[in-house]
Design a protein around this motif. Sequence first.
Motif, mmCIF file in Angstrom:
data_model
loop_
_atom_site.group_PDB
_atom_site.id
_atom_site.type_symbol
_atom_site.label_atom_id
_atom_site.label_comp_id
_atom_site.label_asym_id
_atom_site.label_seq_id
_atom_site.Cartn_x
_atom_site.Cartn_y
_atom_site.Cartn_z
ATOM 1 N N TYR A 165 52.485 52.443 16.482
ATOM 2 C CA TYR A 165 53.877 51.942 16.934
ATOM 3 C C TYR A 165 53.804 52.509 18.630
ATOM 4 N N TYR A 173 49.863 55.218 14.563
ATOM 5 C CA TYR A 173 49.798 54.883 13.418
ATOM 6 C C TYR A 173 50.402 55.644 12.141
ATOM 7 N N GLN A 174 50.860 54.332 11.540
ATOM 8 C CA GLN A 174 51.868 54.876 10.330
ATOM 9 C C GLN A 174 50.884 54.098 9.411
ATOM 10 N N TYR A 181 52.848 52.980 5.357
ATOM 11 C CA TYR A 181 53.663 53.519 3.877
ATOM 12 C C TYR A 181 52.920 53.341 2.358
ATOM 13 N N VAL A 201 54.129 58.837 3.604
ATOM 14 C CA VAL A 201 53.845 58.033 5.012
ATOM 15 C C VAL A 201 52.638 58.806 5.090
ATOM 16 N N TRP A 223 50.281 59.616 8.925
ATOM 17 C CA TRP A 223 50.943 59.820 10.183
ATOM 18 C C TRP A 223 49.402 59.634 10.589
ATOM 19 N N ASN A 224 49.740 59.024 11.952
ATOM 20 C CA ASN A 224 48.602 59.013 13.422
ATOM 21 C C ASN A 224 46.866 59.287 13.035
ATOM 22 N N CYS A 284 44.983 58.273 9.478
ATOM 23 C CA CYS A 284 45.439 56.959 9.026
ATOM 24 C C CYS A 284 44.057 56.152 9.398
ATOM 25 N N SER A 323 55.154 62.995 3.011
ATOM 26 C CA SER A 323 54.881 62.861 4.527
ATOM 27 C C SER A 323 53.732 63.629 4.545
ATOM 28 N N ASN A 371 50.423 65.132 7.216
ATOM 29 C CA ASN A 371 49.730 64.982 8.882
ATOM 30 C C ASN A 371 49.081 65.663 8.582
#
Length: 306
Positions: free
Chosen positions: A35, A46-47, A49, A62, A64-65, A68, A114, A116
């Motif tokens: 994205y 990056y992401q 699911y 999810v 994230w970043n 990934c 989430s 992270n």
Amino acid sequence: SRLTSLDQLEMTWRSRVHFQPLLVRVLHKSRLRYYGKPDKKLDMPYQAYFEVADGSGMMSMVLWNSLCPEWYNSMKVGTVLLLEQYAIKTSYPFKTQPTPGDSQMKRFATIEISLNVRDPPTKISIIPEDMVRPEWGLPEVKYRFTTRSELDALPNNHSCDVIGLVTFVGRAERARKREHGEDFWLYRWVHAIDGTSDQPFILELFATSQPDVFEHIHPMTYLVCTQMRVVRDITENPSRTIYLTTSNESQVFITGWHKGQPYIKDTKVKNFIRWIKTQCEADQMKKTVIGGYYPFPRPPNNFLRY
């Protein structure tokens, strides 16, 4: 003893900042999404699911970043994860929804997990399958395999999994993501047979986050595609053709990649393997084709209608 569950998270997440560890199994996995934008300064935009489940139900997770590139390939369908120091957020309402193999499973759709690299820094552990205990109550991965003889009865946009012997592989083609945009989807047409019909599966396979598989699909390989969507020609096109296309959660596997996958226990997969053992390889080889131009779906034979 300190574990929490998905249903407890849904009931208590608004009143908590820190959450107890969570033990879940990955049931579905989306393609990796980039994205990044020219004006945004993110190192790894990056992401991805995942749909994960425990004994109480299923929830979205999810990644994230920078997590990934570190974890995406390790988190396979069927992998058991121990999650610590994760965050809980309200669900993104417009994401795609895979069709669960178990229709009775409860879905927690209002929130998502989430993961992270900070705020808080998530700790992820993969539990080897031989260390997973039955008393943890984790669900098994279930599939919705469809044979070619059953396909014609399925409605448009129905979700299913298929297995077949590849008889045709088209060249890689490109389609614009948006009419005047510069981004393209990469895809190829593939035919696969499973012995239940004279007709093959016609598969529109988009390049997902598995380039090593997409580039090596070739005739005579055993192909498994999960979370495929039925596309029916509902226009006036006389061909009335039905084909399957990949969804955001599709996974593709070829010979060499099947070992240890959860679907090897499925009854229809075992039936396919039994059928393959009755076939003469040389006879099947004569019927295979690779490359060339493949206009599909075919245009109408009436030029005015076209």
